[in-house]
Design an enzyme around this catalytic site. Structure first.
Site, PDB file in Angstrom:
ATOM      1  N   HIS A   1      35.728  46.598  45.529  1.00 52.24           N
ATOM      2  CA  HIS A   1      36.600  45.960  44.537  1.00 52.24           C
ATOM      3  C   HIS A   1      37.712  46.964  44.196  1.00 52.24           C
ATOM      4  O   HIS A   1      37.482  48.176  44.238  1.00 52.24           O
ATOM      5  CB  HIS A   1      35.746  45.667  43.303  1.00 52.24           C
ATOM      6  CG  HIS A   1      36.407  44.836  42.252  1.00 52.24           C
ATOM      7  ND1 HIS A   1      37.287  45.361  41.326  1.00 52.24           N
ATOM      8  CD2 HIS A   1      36.301  43.516  41.961  1.00 52.24           C
ATOM      9  CE1 HIS A   1      37.683  44.389  40.513  1.00 52.24           C
ATOM     10  NE2 HIS A   1      37.104  43.267  40.877  1.00 52.24           N
TER      11      HIS A   1
ATOM     12  N   ASP B   1      28.616  51.052  42.251  1.00 50.73           N
ATOM     13  CA  ASP B   1      29.212  49.956  41.503  1.00 50.73           C
ATOM     14  C   ASP B   1      28.203  48.805  41.503  1.00 50.73           C
ATOM     15  O   ASP B   1      28.027  48.107  42.493  1.00 50.73           O
ATOM     16  CB  ASP B   1      30.531  49.555  42.173  1.00 50.73           C
ATOM     17  CG  ASP B   1      31.126  48.275  41.580  1.00 50.73           C
ATOM     18  OD1 ASP B   1      30.461  47.631  40.743  1.00 50.73           O
ATOM     19  OD2 ASP B   1      32.248  47.929  41.974  1.00 50.73           O
TER      20      ASP B   1
ATOM     21  N   GLN C   1      28.011  43.474  40.663  1.00 49.35           N
ATOM     22  CA  GLN C   1      27.445  42.233  41.205  1.00 49.35           C
ATOM     23  C   GLN C   1      25.932  42.304  41.378  1.00 49.35           C
ATOM     24  O   GLN C   1      25.250  41.285  41.302  1.00 49.35           O
ATOM     25  CB  GLN C   1      28.081  41.904  42.562  1.00 49.35           C
ATOM     26  CG  GLN C   1      29.542  41.525  42.492  1.00 49.35           C
ATOM     27  CD  GLN C   1      29.797  40.261  41.678  1.00 49.35           C
ATOM     28  OE1 GLN C   1      28.930  39.395  41.552  1.00 49.35           O
ATOM     29  NE2 GLN C   1      30.979  40.159  41.098  1.00 49.35           N
TER      30      GLN C   1
ATOM     31  N   LYS D   1      28.808  39.842  33.521  1.00 57.12           N
ATOM     32  CA  LYS D   1      28.304  39.268  34.771  1.00 57.12           C
ATOM     33  C   LYS D   1      26.783  39.089  34.713  1.00 57.12           C
ATOM     34  O   LYS D   1      26.128  38.693  35.667  1.00 57.12           O
ATOM     35  CB  LYS D   1      28.698  40.165  35.954  1.00 57.12           C
ATOM     36  CG  LYS D   1      30.204  40.146  36.219  1.00 57.12           C
ATOM     37  CD  LYS D   1      30.574  40.984  37.395  1.00 57.12           C
ATOM     38  CE  LYS D   1      32.043  41.336  37.420  1.00 57.12           C
ATOM     39  NZ  LYS D   1      32.897  40.258  37.941  1.00 57.12           N
TER      40      LYS D   1
ATOM     41  N   CYS E   1      40.176  40.576  44.347  1.00 57.29           N
ATOM     42  CA  CYS E   1      40.351  42.018  44.041  1.00 57.29           C
ATOM     43  C   CYS E   1      39.794  42.905  45.152  1.00 57.29           C
ATOM     44  O   CYS E   1      39.294  44.007  44.869  1.00 57.29           O
ATOM     45  CB  CYS E   1      39.723  42.398  42.704  1.00 57.29           C
ATOM     46  SG  CYS E   1      40.431  41.557  41.287  1.00 57.29           S
TER      47      CYS E   1
HETATM   48  N1  PMP Z   1      33.180  45.796  41.000  1.00 52.98           N
HETATM   49  C1  PMP Z   1      32.797  44.603  41.459  1.00 52.98           C
HETATM   50  C2  PMP Z   1      32.010  44.525  42.724  1.00 52.98           C
HETATM   51  C3  PMP Z   1      33.126  43.449  40.751  1.00 52.98           C
HETATM   52  O1  PMP Z   1      32.744  42.254  41.212  1.00 52.98           O
HETATM   53  C4  PMP Z   1      33.857  43.563  39.545  1.00 52.98           C
HETATM   54  C5  PMP Z   1      34.245  42.335  38.751  1.00 52.98           C
HETATM   55  N2  PMP Z   1      34.866  41.334  39.515  1.00 52.98           N
HETATM   56  C6  PMP Z   1      34.223  44.836  39.110  1.00 52.98           C
HETATM   57  C7  PMP Z   1      33.861  45.913  39.869  1.00 52.98           C
HETATM   58  C8  PMP Z   1      34.980  45.032  37.858  1.00 52.98           C
HETATM   59  O2  PMP Z   1      34.220  44.674  36.759  1.00 52.98           O
HETATM   60  P1  PMP Z   1      34.867  44.483  35.328  1.00 52.98           P
HETATM   61  O3  PMP Z   1      36.070  43.593  35.538  1.00 52.98           O
HETATM   62  O4  PMP Z   1      33.813  43.844  34.518  1.00 52.98           O
HETATM   63  O5  PMP Z   1      35.269  45.826  34.835  1.00 52.98           O
END
Ligand code: PMP
Length: 406
Positions: free
Chosen positions: A123, A200, A203, A226, A364
Site C-alpha cells: 500500500h 503492515d 488487512q 478495518k 493505493c
Molecule cells: N496498508 C494496507 C494494506 C491497507 O489496506 C491500508 C488501508 N487501505 C493501509 C495500509 C492504510 O491504513 P489507514 O488508512 O487506516 O492508515
C-alpha cells in the site's frame, strides 16, 4: 464460540439494513473499511454521555473512569496480537501514522548507502514514508519482486538481503490481491541479515490470528476501522527494547516526565509516543469491536470468510471475459478482477445503481498495478456479515454490466 449464524450477525450491523437506489445494500468494500456493530456505535455515545474527561492527568472520578476505559483498550489490544506487555502497545491514528512514526524515529538511525526493502504489493502508506526517509538519508528503497499470481518470490527476496538491509517493511495481507505473505519466514530471513522488520497488518488483523511474539516481528501496525471499530484509531506494536532506544515522535503533553527550558526528560513507554490528548472516545469504543470479534472467534470468522472467497472465486471465474487478478495459494476474502473491454470505474458505477458497493481503481497500490500492467481493478472484499446470496447478486450485476457494454 457460538455457532456462526450470519443472519444473527447481520442484525448487529444497523447500516446493512437499508436500500441504495431502491436495492438492498450489498457492502463489498470491507478492505477499505468495515461496518460497525451496534455495540461499538453505542459505546461512542455512552462515552460522551457518561464518561467524557481527559485521561491520565485528572484525579477526579470521571478522569479516572476515562483513563481506565482507555487503558482497558490497550490491554485487549495487547491480547489481540499477543504482545508481552502493554508498554509495547502505542495508540496512533491508524496504520499510516504507525508506519510514519517508525520511519521518523527508528528511521533516524539510517545512513547513506543503507537499504530498505518493501514488497511490490505494498500500500502507498508502506512505500512513501520509507521513500521520504531514504531521500533524506541517501539510502535506497528496493522492491521485492512478485510472480504473476501475486506472491512474493522468496529466492529474489533472499538475493536482495545483505548487510546493507536495515529495514524490511512487508504487508501481511495485500489489500489489492488478498495474498497472505509468508511473513514469519520473511521476518526470519531479514533477521539473519540483521535487518529490522515492520509488518503492515492493516488487512490481516480482521481475518487471521495475530501473534507478534511467534512472528517475531519488530513492529506491527494496524487500524481499528478495518476491524469493525471506529476510524481515527490504530495500534503500533514495537518490541520494548527498540521502542526504548527510539527518540520520541511528536513533542508535547503526556509524552514528558519533566520539562524545563534547559532540558526535558521523556515519559515511560508507551506514553513517550503518545503526545497530546489522544482520540479517547474512539479508542474506548474500539474495545467493543475487539470484544465482538473475540466473542465470535477469529477461526470461526476466517472459516466462514474462506467459504465466501471460494464461492466468489468459482462464481466469478465463470463469467466470460472476467479475469481475477491475484491468484495466490494463500488468500483472504478479497477478489480483484478486470473485465475485458470495460473500465473498472464503469463497473463500479453500474454496480452501485444495483446497491452493490465495490472498490475500483488502483487501491493505493500503483506500483502493483504497474507490475500487472493494468490501471486498476474492481475489488470485492468480504467480511463476516456478507452472504453467498450477496455474491450471487454481484455475479448477476456483472452480467448486466457486460450486456450493457456488448
Ligand atoms: N496498508 C494496507 C494494506 C491497507 O489496506 C491500508 C488501508 N487501505 C493501509 C495500509 C492504510 O491504513 P489507514 O488508512 O487506516 O492508515
Amino acid at each position: 464460540y457460538k455457532v456462526f449464524d450470519v443472519a444473527e450477525i447481520r442484525k448487529d450491523f444497523p447500516i446493512l439494513h437499508q436500500t441504495i437506489h431502491g436495492k438492498p445494500l450489498v457492502y463489498f468494500d470491507n478492505a477499505a473499511t468495515t461496518q460497525k456493530p451496534q455495540s461499538v456505535i453505542q459505546a461512542l455515545s455512552d462515552y460522551y454521555n457518561e464518561i467524557n474527561a481527559n485521561i491520565h492527568r485528572g484525579i477526579h472520578t470521571l478522569a479516572e473512569r476515562a483513563t481506565a476505559e482507555y487503558e482497558a483498550t490497550r490491554e485487549i489490544s495487547r491480547q489481540f496480537i499477543n504482545a508481552s506487555s502493554t508498554e509495547e502497545i502505542i495508540f496512533t491514528r491508524g496504520t499510516t501514522e504507525g508506519i510514519n512514526l517508525v520511519a521518523a524515529t527508528f528511521g533516524k538511525s539510517l545512513k547513506a548507502g543503507d537499504e530498505v526493502l518493501v514488497t511490490t504489493m505494498e500500500h502507498h502508506s508502506n512505500i512513501v514514508p520509507w521513500q521520504m526517509l531514504c531521500e533524506e538519508k541517501g539510502a535506497t528503497l528496493k522492491p521485492i519482486p512478485i510472480n504473476d499470481a501475486g506472491e512474493v518470490i522468496l529466492e529474489e527476496y533472499e538475493k536482495l538481503l545483505s548487510e546493507k538491509t536495515k529495514i524490511v517493511a512487508i504487508v501481511y495481507v495485500s489489500n489489492s490481491l488478498g495474498t497472505i505473505n509468508p511473513v514469519k519466514q520473511m521476518i526470519d530471513m531479514a533477521h539473519q541479515h540483521g535487518a529490522t522488520v515492520l509488518i503492515d497488518g492493516a488487512q490481516a488483523s480482521a481475518h487471521l490470528e495475530i501473534n507478534v511474539q511467534d512472528l517475531d516481528c519488530d513492529f506491527y501496525v494496524f487500524s481499528s476501522h478495518k476491524l469493525y471499530g471506529p476510524t481515527g484509531v490504530g495500534v503500533l506494536y514495537g518490541k520494548k527494547a527498540l521502542l526504548e532506544a527510539m527518540p520520541p515522535y511528536q513533542g508535547g503533553g503526556e509524552m514528558i516526565k519533566d520539562v524545563s527550558f534547559t532540558r526535558t526528560t521523556y515519559n515511560e513507554l508507551p506514553y513517550k509516543f503518545e503526545a497530546g490528548t489522544p482520540n479517547i472516545a474512539d479508542t474506548v469504543a474500539f474495545k467493543k469491536a475487539l470484544e465482538y470479534i473475540n466473542e465470535i472467534g477469529k477461526p470461526v470468522i476466517s472459516e466462514y470468510e474462506h467459504e465466501l472467497l471460494t464461492y466468489a472465486t468459482e462464481s466469478l471465474q465463470e463469467i466470460n471475459g472476467l479475469r481475477i487478478v491475484g491468484t495466490a495459494k494463500e488468500k483472504i476474502s478479497i477478489v480483484s478482477f478486470i473485465v475485458k473491454g470495460i473500465h473498472h470505474q464503469d463497473i463500479g458505477i453500474i454496480l452501485d445503481t444495483q446497491g452493490i458497493a465495490v472498490r475500483t481503481g488502483h487501491h493505493c497500490t500503483q506500483p502493483l498495478m504497474n507490475r500487472f500492467e493494468i490501471p486498476g481493478t474492481s475489488r470485492a472484499s468480504f467480511a463476516m456479515y456478507n452472504t453467498k446470496e450477496e455474491i450471487d447478486k454481484l455475479v448477476k450485476g456483472l452480467h448486466k454490466v457486460i450486456k450493457m457494454f456488448a
